[in-house]
Structure formats: structure tokens, C-alpha cells
Write a protein that holds these residues in place. Structure first.
Motif, short mmCIF file in Angstrom:
data_model
loop_
_atom_site.label_atom_id
_atom_site.label_comp_id
_atom_site.label_asym_id
_atom_site.label_seq_id
_atom_site.Cartn_x
_atom_site.Cartn_y
_atom_site.Cartn_z
N ALA A 195 30.60 28.80 17.08
CA ALA A 195 30.32 28.75 18.52
C ALA A 195 31.44 28.05 19.29
CB ALA A 195 28.99 28.03 18.78
N ASP A 196 32.17 27.14 18.63
CA ASP A 196 33.26 26.45 19.31
C ASP A 196 34.45 27.37 19.55
OD1 ASP A 196 31.82 24.10 19.41
OD2 ASP A 196 32.62 23.36 17.50
N THR A 197 34.77 28.22 18.57
CA THR A 197 35.92 29.12 18.72
C THR A 197 35.54 30.40 19.46
OG1 THR A 197 35.48 30.22 16.60
CG2 THR A 197 36.92 28.27 16.57
N THR A 198 34.27 30.79 19.32
CA THR A 198 33.81 32.05 19.92
C THR A 198 32.47 31.81 20.58
OG1 THR A 198 34.81 33.07 17.96
CG2 THR A 198 33.61 34.52 19.45
N PRO A 199 32.47 31.20 21.77
CA PRO A 199 31.19 30.84 22.41
C PRO A 199 30.41 32.07 22.86
CG PRO A 199 33.04 30.43 23.89
CD PRO A 199 33.64 30.77 22.56
#
Length: 890
Positions: free
Chosen positions: A318-322
Motif C-alpha cells: 500500500a505504501d508503494t502502490t496506494p
């Protein structure tokens, strides 16, 4: 069979012509497979079998290269010398050999396709969608070309007509051998892997030899449905989206896969299997319902598996691809509806929102398959919307390659196949409708037939509710002869659901088959579109309409030449009417596999159609051996789809339309002369008193009806008193078995002779696509015929006048085709096809000689069913073998 020497190999493909020789890799495959078969015959056959097979094989090769009557008589004498038990074994041996040669040839095609795909520059691929797009863009501009690409449709419809002579067990064994050939290619020469592959091939060929080549009983319609599913499972589910991907890669270049595709799904599958009840009493409403259920099970299993596989790759943090807001909202809705699933997924995809949603979507697909009402999707449109939410979220998060990679492929599969896999079409005869409607209007108790006809409409409605509106709804009316024949369908649907009931959504499609019906077609269509139900459906579909054209019955009605010309004229008139009426027309071509039923290369036929008769939409029937030949292998299926789609796209190019229009106008007098002359010649044969009975005598027509090919009866009555009693498939099949192939060419020689101007006809061949297609197809048909063997079949009858008529027309047609195409023989301008025919012909001759012997014995009895069973079996074995050798039945 022992390995062919180099001299023998050249004999088979044209002595002294190096270009005609087999490709080295294919020759090696044929030698290896033939050698393995020879070993099997020595080990598993009865004593002396191998030697007898060799004697007949060498004799037929000698007779093929030596035109002397003595060489042919020597081969025939060997066939006559066998006991019926030995002839049975020999016929089986040659049949297995054909299966092996066919798979070697198919393997070579795949090998060539893969080698071509491996080259960085593919300048030779001119008949691809990408190449067609470039040509179309040069003529109409990029924007218009793109619009046409994105609205294009190629719609093959699989049918269950009984034209696949192989048992499914045999086909399955052959598919295993194809895999082993691939493993053999990949192994080191002389290494352990090669030895293992060849040992397993020997085992498989021995299994093939020991497998009964004939079905013990006819397949049921449900069996036929399951057989078609094998093509979907093994090929089409993955091959179709791969075609889309290849086209998009070619058009977008390095940017492909990193941005939205420009290609939209252009393939739609249709099926008559389990829906075609015209003349098949075994296809009931229950069978139709079962067919839809089986197809849905297969596609939903495929989608579920794909969804699960994609979910496992979306390990995006989720941090790299929210996630987008829409994805988060979707996740909440899915979790609320599936609390158990949400709890499990939360553990498996912690911190991976896209994976979590894909896992939950996959659970919903599984619920759809299991009919879990709480979780099931109601319509594939809803699934597609959810997948698009995932895709949009990935793009917004900066992960376009994940968005337009495997996820895009799944979306293409949903758009192409829905929840139904193939659009199930119903077909029924107009005479049946008229009879049932009369009962319904009378208001009394209904017959069993009437109840069944009405139940079909209720079944269509059920299928639409369960799998979506695309799952069923096309209703084809055979032998449409008036607008009333089409209006009747809507009235029957109303009787089926009763007052206040909701009738199924129906697209009623006329099927024009006979010469007279084709001529009447434009007037019938102009009348029917004003009918309230038709008008309402036109409004609901943006004025889209389908018309089906039958190739088989029109050819049997007036002969192949007049039928082709009549079909072209009907298409031109219907297309012109549709243009004037503002209707988006789709012409549905009822083609068979054999040339006498409209067969032949589909892409060249498409490019020969009248202006506006294609307009980016092409639909045709695919049946029997054609289905497995075109769609049985993934590489071949992708190439076939690409070729046909390219022709569909290119057919509306201004240059193509102008060429076809100008040629039709210039050569109209030639067409008129050919039409009249060919019909008169055809009628002089088929309308001759006693022709039907003579035909049944000089061909194995009656015996073909005993083969357990399919669930559909071979004829409409108990006996054949006239051609009207006989279905088109056995008409074509019987002539091909007699090595005459009359259904594909009779009348053409006389037609060309009536024109008489050789230079004019050569100009027509060069400039008139329809004429070129006819001539090329006839060249193939005649190349598979054999005058010496044909004469022996004709000698079975007592009508020298008819036999002479057939042989004279065959020789006349052959002479004219060679003059027009140039060269020293048939297919001289088609070296690859010529090689394939020459490679098989001597071996087909061997089986034909065995078949002739059996047929002579059977003709001494009162009927085929009363004949000695061992001779009847030999006849049927030879029929199966000749079909394998010629690579077509009906």
C-alpha cells in the motif's frame, strides 16, 4: 512402415523438383514416425502384416508415378489378394500412418510459426491484423482505421454436424504425440532426452494402433458439447487474448503494456452444439439447457483460475502502490458481503489492497459458478466493472504495467467469453414452426413436438436470466422462404410464455439456402423489418441485423458454380438494401469444411466479397475436422484468427471494394454465361431419371450413414429417393470417398468452355477475386480426386451414360483449370498445397482400393445393413482412413 529412401520421398512430392521436397525437419519427423509405426506393426500386428503393408505401399507409389494401366492393376491385385481379416489390418495401418503424417505436418506448421515469431523482422507477414491496419490507414487515415479496428468482429460458430471421422480417443492420443514431438525437438540428438521421447512415442503409437478406430455408437448431443469444450480448454481460452496482445504489441511498439491497449476484443464465439435441432430429434430443450450449463462451468472455472493467479502476483504494498478511493470503497462492499472471505483475505494480503480485492473478486466468480445467490455476479458486466476499478487504481498509483498486463488479459477474456463462453444459437426448420403455430392457434391439446418447440423459448429465457443476455438469443430459421417464416418465431415465443409473460430477447435470423430463396432474400428482408417485433429489436440494437446464407444446399440445388455466383449476387443485393435502409448488416456464412460446402481458405474468400457485405463484421460456421484443424493447436489458432481478422479489417478498404466492384462489372457477361452453362450441365446429371439411386450405388453414401459420426441423422427420410432427401454433408462426403469430389467442381468445365476465351479467363483469374477463389478451390478439389479410381467406383453402377458424363466433365474441368492457372498440372501455382496432396495420394489410393473391394462385396447384398459384418467393418475403416488422408469429410 519402413523409412522412406530419398528417392521415394522425391517420388511422393515431385521427382527432380527440389522446391517441392519436404522441409528437412518435417521429412525427419515423417521418417521417424513411419519407422516407429513399422516397428509397432512388426511387434503388435499379426505375422506378415508389415510385409503386406509394404507390398501395397510400394505398389501404390509405383502406380502413382507410373500412368500405365499395368502399374495400377498390380496395386489393385495386391489389395484383392488379402483376406478380409488382413485387409482390415492393412486399412488400420494406413489410417494410423495418415494420423502420424497429419500431425507431422501440423507440427511443421507450428515450427514455422514459432521460427517466424522469433525473428526480429517479420517482413513476410503481410496477412496479419497489424499489416492490414497499416494498409487501411494509408487509404483512410489513422483515426478512421482505428475506429474500424475497434469495432471489428470475427464470429466463428462451432457446429456439431457429423464431419469429424476420428474418435475422440484417437484425437487425444494424437495430441499426446504432438507434445512428444515438441519434446523430441528440444532434446539433444542422440541424448537421453531424445531416447526417452522416442520411447514414449513408440508406446503412444502402439496405443494408437490398438485403439478401436471406429466409435461403437453415435455420440449424444451432450457428448458433442463436451468434445467442443476440449478446444476451448486447451486452446481458445488463452489463444484469443494472446492474439489481442500480439496486435496491440505490433501497433503500440515499445509502449505496449505500459498504457491502455488500442485493441478491443474482436472475437466472439458462437455454438450450435446442443442448440441446432433442425432435423436432429435428439436435441431437446433439456439438452440446450445442459449445453449452456457445461459451457458456463468451463468459462467460470477458467476465470476463477485466472483471477486467483493474478491475485497472487499483485503483491504490491500500500505504501508503494496506494489504493484509489474507488478501490477502497469496492473492498469495503466486498468485505461486507463476504465476511468469512474478508477475514481470510486479510491474513493472506496484509497491506496489499489490490491483491485483497482480486482475491475477493475471485471468490465471487467461484460463487457465480456454484450459484451462490448471496455472492454471485448477476452479469459479466458487473465483474468487468470491478476489474476496471482495480485497473484504474493501479494506473493512478503509477503501476501501469500491472494494470495492463495479466489483468488486462483477464478483462479481455471476460469481454470475449462472458459467463457463457459461446453464444448458444438455436436453429429450427420453418416447416416445423408453421406446423406448431397452426396447433397453437387452434387452441386444442398440443402435440409432443409442439410442447417441445415452445419449451425451447422458455429455456432461452432461463439461460439469459442465468448467464446474461449474450448467452443465448439468436434464433435461426432454416429454409426461410417468406417474411411470415420469421414473424412466426415471435408469435411462438408469445405462446410459450403466455399472456403477460416475459418473452426472451430474440434476434431472429433468416437462413436462405436454395437458389430460389437466395434470389428472394432482399425482398423478404425489406418486408420483415417493418414487422413490430423486428422493428423494436432494430431500435434496441442500433439497427443491427444478421442474415445467414447457406452454401451447402444451394450447391446441391444448382451446382457449385451457379451457387457461388448466386451467393455473391445475394450478398451484393442484401448489402445494398441494408446500406439504403441504414442497417448494420452482418452476413452469416454457413460454410462447411469441404470445398463443395463453401470450404477453402476463409481469408481469401472474405477479400472476394461484394462491397459493404463485410464492413468489419464476419461470421461463419466451423465444423467437424475444421474445428480441430484450425483451433486445435494454440499457435495455429492464433495464426488463423489473425489472418481472418486481417481480411475482415481490410475488406472495407476503398481499394478492395473498388477492385471487387470493377471486376464484378467487367466480368458480368462471363458470370452470366458460366451460370447458365453450369446449371444446365449440373441438371443434366442430377435430374436424370434414376440418378439418386445410381449415386447411392457408385459411392459409399448408404454406408456413411452407418458411421457413428454424430448425433444428427444423415438424411431426412428412411431412404434416398431424390437429392432432397439427402443432407448436404453425406452428399459431399460420399463423392470425396469415391475420389471424385464432384460436389466441388461439376459444371465448371462446361461453364469455362462456354466462355471459350482463354485470354479473357486468364484476365478474370488475375483481376476477379471471386473467380480466382472458385478456380483455386476447384484446383484443390480435383487434385484430391483420382480419375482411375473414380472410374472404378462409377463402374459399380449400370449407367454408362452417367459415368461418361462425370468423367468427361472431370477431364474438361481439369484441362481448363490448368490452362487458366498456368503450369503443367493442378496446383502448380500452389506448391505447398501440391506437396501436401502428392505426399498423401499414393497412400489414399491404397485405402481406396481396399474400400472398392469391400463395396463390391456389399453391393451383392440387398442393403448395406444386411451385409456381412466383417466387410461392412472394412468399408467403414476405409472411410475413416480416406477421410484422414484427404483431411476432410463433409
Amino acid at each position: 512402415m519402413r523409412e522412406l529412401t530419398r528417392t521415394e520421398a522425391i517420388d511422393l512430392v515431385g521427382r527432380g523438383d527440389a522446391e517441392q521436397e519436404l522441409p528437412e525437419q518435417m521429412r525427419a519427423d515423417v521418417r521417424m514416425l513411419g519407422s516407429l509405426l513399422g516397428r509397432v506393426l512388426r511387434e503388435s500386428g499379426s505375422p506378415g502384416l508389415y510385409d503386406d503393408v509394404e507390398r501395397l505401399r510400394q505398389a501404390t507409389i509405383a502406380a502413382y508415378t507410373d500412368d500405365s494401366p499395368e502399374a495400377f492393376e498390380r496395386a489393385a491385385a495386391i489389395a484383392e489378394s488379402f483376406s478380409v481379416e488382413r485387409a482390415d489390418e492393412v486399412a488400420r495401418a494406413f489410417t494410423v500412418y495418415f494420423h502420424l503424417v497429419n500431425l507431422a505436418e501440423e507440427h511443421q506448421r507450428v515450427r514455422v510459426l514459432r521460427e517466424r515469431d522469433g525473428r526480429p523482422e517479420k517482413e513476410d507477414v503481410t496477412d496479419s491484423v497489424a499489416a492490414a491496419f497499416v494498409q487501411l490507414s494509408a487509404e483512410v487515415g489513422d483515426d478512421t482505421a482505428l475506429k474500424r479496428l475497434q469495432s471489428m468482429r470475427f464470429h466463428p460458430v462451432f457446429t456439431a454436424h457429423p464431419t469429424e471421422a476420428r474418435r475422440r480417443a484417437v484425437s487425444t492420443s494424437i495430441r499426446r504425440l504432438v507434445t512428444l514431438l515438441g519434446e523430441n525437438d528440444a532434446s539433444l540428438r542422440g541424448g537421453a532426452d531424445e531416447r526417452r521421447a522416442q520411447r514414449r512415442m513408440l508406446e503412444e503409437i502402439d496405443t494408437l494402433w490398438r485403439t478401436a478406430p471406429l466409435r461403437a455408437e453415435k455420440p449424444t448431443p451432450v457428448d458433442e458439447v463436451r468434445a467442443i469444450m476440449a478446444v476451448f480448454d486447451e486452446t481458445l481460452y488463452t489463444a484469443v487474448p494472446h492474439v489481442y496482445r500480439r496486435v496491440d504489441d505490433a501497433l503500440q511498439g515499445p509502449a505496449a503494456g505500459g498504457r491502455a491497449p488500442v485493441v478491443r476484443p474482436f472475437v466472439r464465439l458462437g455454438t450450435w452444439v446442443g442448440g441446432d435441432r433442425d432435423g436432429n430429434p435428439f436435441v431437446t430443450a433439456t439438452v440446450t439447457k445442459k449445453a449452456a450449463s457445461i459451457a458456463a462451468e468451463h468459462i467460470l472455472l477458467g476465470l476463477e483460475s485466472s483471477g486467483d493467479r493474478i491475485a497472487k502476483t499483485l503483491t504490491l504494498d500500500a505504501d508503494t502502490t496506494p489504493p484509489s478511493e474507488a478501490l477502497t470503497a469496492l473492498a469495503q462492499r466486498l468485505a461486507a458481503a463476504d465476511e468469512d472471505g474478508a477475514a481470510d483475505v486479510a491474513k493472506r494480503a496484509k497491506g496489499e489492497p489490490h491483491k485483497r480485492v482480486m482475491l475477493l473478486l475471485t471468490r465471487r466468480i467461484g460463487a457465480t459458478r456454484r450459484r451462490d445467490a448471496d455472492l454471485a455476479y448477476r452479469d459479466p458486466v458487473d465483474l468487468l466493472a470491478d476489474l476496471r476499478t482495480v485497473q484504474d487504481s493501479l494506473v493512478a498509483a503509477g503501476a501501469p504495467r500491472q494494470a495492463y498486463g495479466h489483468l488486462q488479459q483477464l478483462m479481455w477474456q471476460v469481454e470475449t467469453f462472458g459467463f457463457h463462453l459461446a453464444e448458444l444459437e438455436v436453429r429450427q426448420h420453418s416447416a416445423v414452426h408453421a406446423k406448431v403455430l397452426e396447433e397453437c392457434r387452434a387452441g386444442g391439446p398440443l402435440s409432443t413436438q409442439a410442447e417441445e418447440v415452445l419449451e425451447v423459448f422458455r429455456t432461452i429465457a432461463q439461460i439469459q436470466r442465468r448467464y446474461g443476455p449474450r448467452a443465448a438469443g439468436r434464433y435461426i430459421v432454416s429454409f426461410t422462404q417468406s417474411a411470415a417464416d420469421l414473424a412466426t418465431v415471435h408469435e411462438l415465443a408469445g405462446f410459450a410464455v403466455g399472456p403477460g409473460g416475459t418473452a426472451p430477447v430474440l434476434d431472429v435470423i433468416p437462413l436462405f439456402e436454395t437458389f430460389a430463396d437466395l434470389q428472394a432474400a432482399p425482398g423478404i428482408m425489406a418486408e420483415i423489418v417493418s414487422h413490430p417485433d423486428f422493428a423494436a429489436r432494430l431500435d434496441a440494437t442500433d439497427r443491427r441485423l444478421e442474415v445467414m446464407l447457406g452454401y451447402s444446399d444451394s450447391s446441391k440445388d444448382v451446382g457449385p458454380v451457379a451457387a457461388n455466383l448466386a451467393l455473391y449476387e445475394a450478398q451484393a443485393l442484401i448489402a445494398a438494401w441494408a446500406q439504403d435502409a441504414g442497417i448494420h448488416l452482418t452476413l452469416f456464412h454457413g460454410r462447411g469444411g469441404a470445398l463443395g460446402r463453401g470450404g477453402g481458405p476463409a481469408n481469401s474468400a472474405i477479400l472476394a466479397q461484394p462491397p459493404h457485405s463485410v464492413d468489419g463484421r464476419f461470421k461463419l460456421t466451423e465444423q467437424g475436422e475444421v474445428i480441430f484443424a484450425r483451433y486445435g493447436d494454440p499457435a495455429i489458432a492464433m495464426r488463423h484468427i489473425d489472418q481472418v481478422a486481417a481480411a475482415v479489417l481490410l475488406a472495407s478498404a476503398p481499394s478492395i471494394e473498388q477492385r471487387n466492384r470493377a471486376a464484378a462489372e467487367r466480368f458480368a457477361p462471363v458470370a452470366a454465361t458460366m451460370d447458365t452453362a453450369s446449371r444446365e450441365r449440373f441438371f443434366s446429371l442430377v435430374k436424370n431419371e434414376g440418378f439418386a439411386q445410381w449415386f447411392a450405388t457408385v459411392t459409399p453414401m448408404e454406408e456413411i450413414g452407418l458411421l457413428a459420426l454424430g448425433s444428427r441423422p444423415a438424411r431426412r427420410g428412411l431412404s434416398v429417393e431424390s437429392l432432397e432427401d439427402l443432407r448436404a454433408i453425406p452428399w459431399v462426403f460420399a463423392w470425396s470417398q469415391a475420389r471424385i469430389n464432384l460436389a466441388g467442381w461439376f459444371g465448371l468445365g462446361t461453364a469455362l468452355d462456354a466462355v471459350g476465351d482463354e485470354d479473357l479467363l486468364r484476365s478474370a483469374y488475375a483481376e476477379w477475386p471471386l473467380f480466382r477463389t472458385v478456380i483455386d478451390n476447384v484446383g484443390m478439389s480435383l487434385a484430391k480426386a483420382d480419375a482411375r479410381i473414380a472410374q472404378r467406383y462409377l463402374d459399380l453402377g449400370d449407367r454408362d451414360d452417367l459415368a461418361t458424363l462425370v468423367m468427361d466433365e472431370m477431364l474438361l474441368t481439369q484441362d481448363w483449370v490448368i490452362k487458366i492457372t498456368g503450369g503443367e498440372g493442378l496446383l502448380a501455382n500452389k506448391p505447398v498445397l501440391q506437396r501436401a496432396v502428392k505426399m498423401r495420394s499414393p497412400y489414399v489410393d491404397a485405402l481406396s482400393l481396399l474400400q472398392l473391394r469391400a463395396l463390391r462385396v456389399l453391393r451383392t447384398g440387398e442393403s448395406a445393413s444386411d451385409a456381412p459384418p466383417e466387410w461392412q467393418r472394412l468399408l467403414l475403416l476405409s472411410v475413416s482412413g480416406v477421410a484422414a488422408g484427404l483431411q476432410n469429410t463433409g
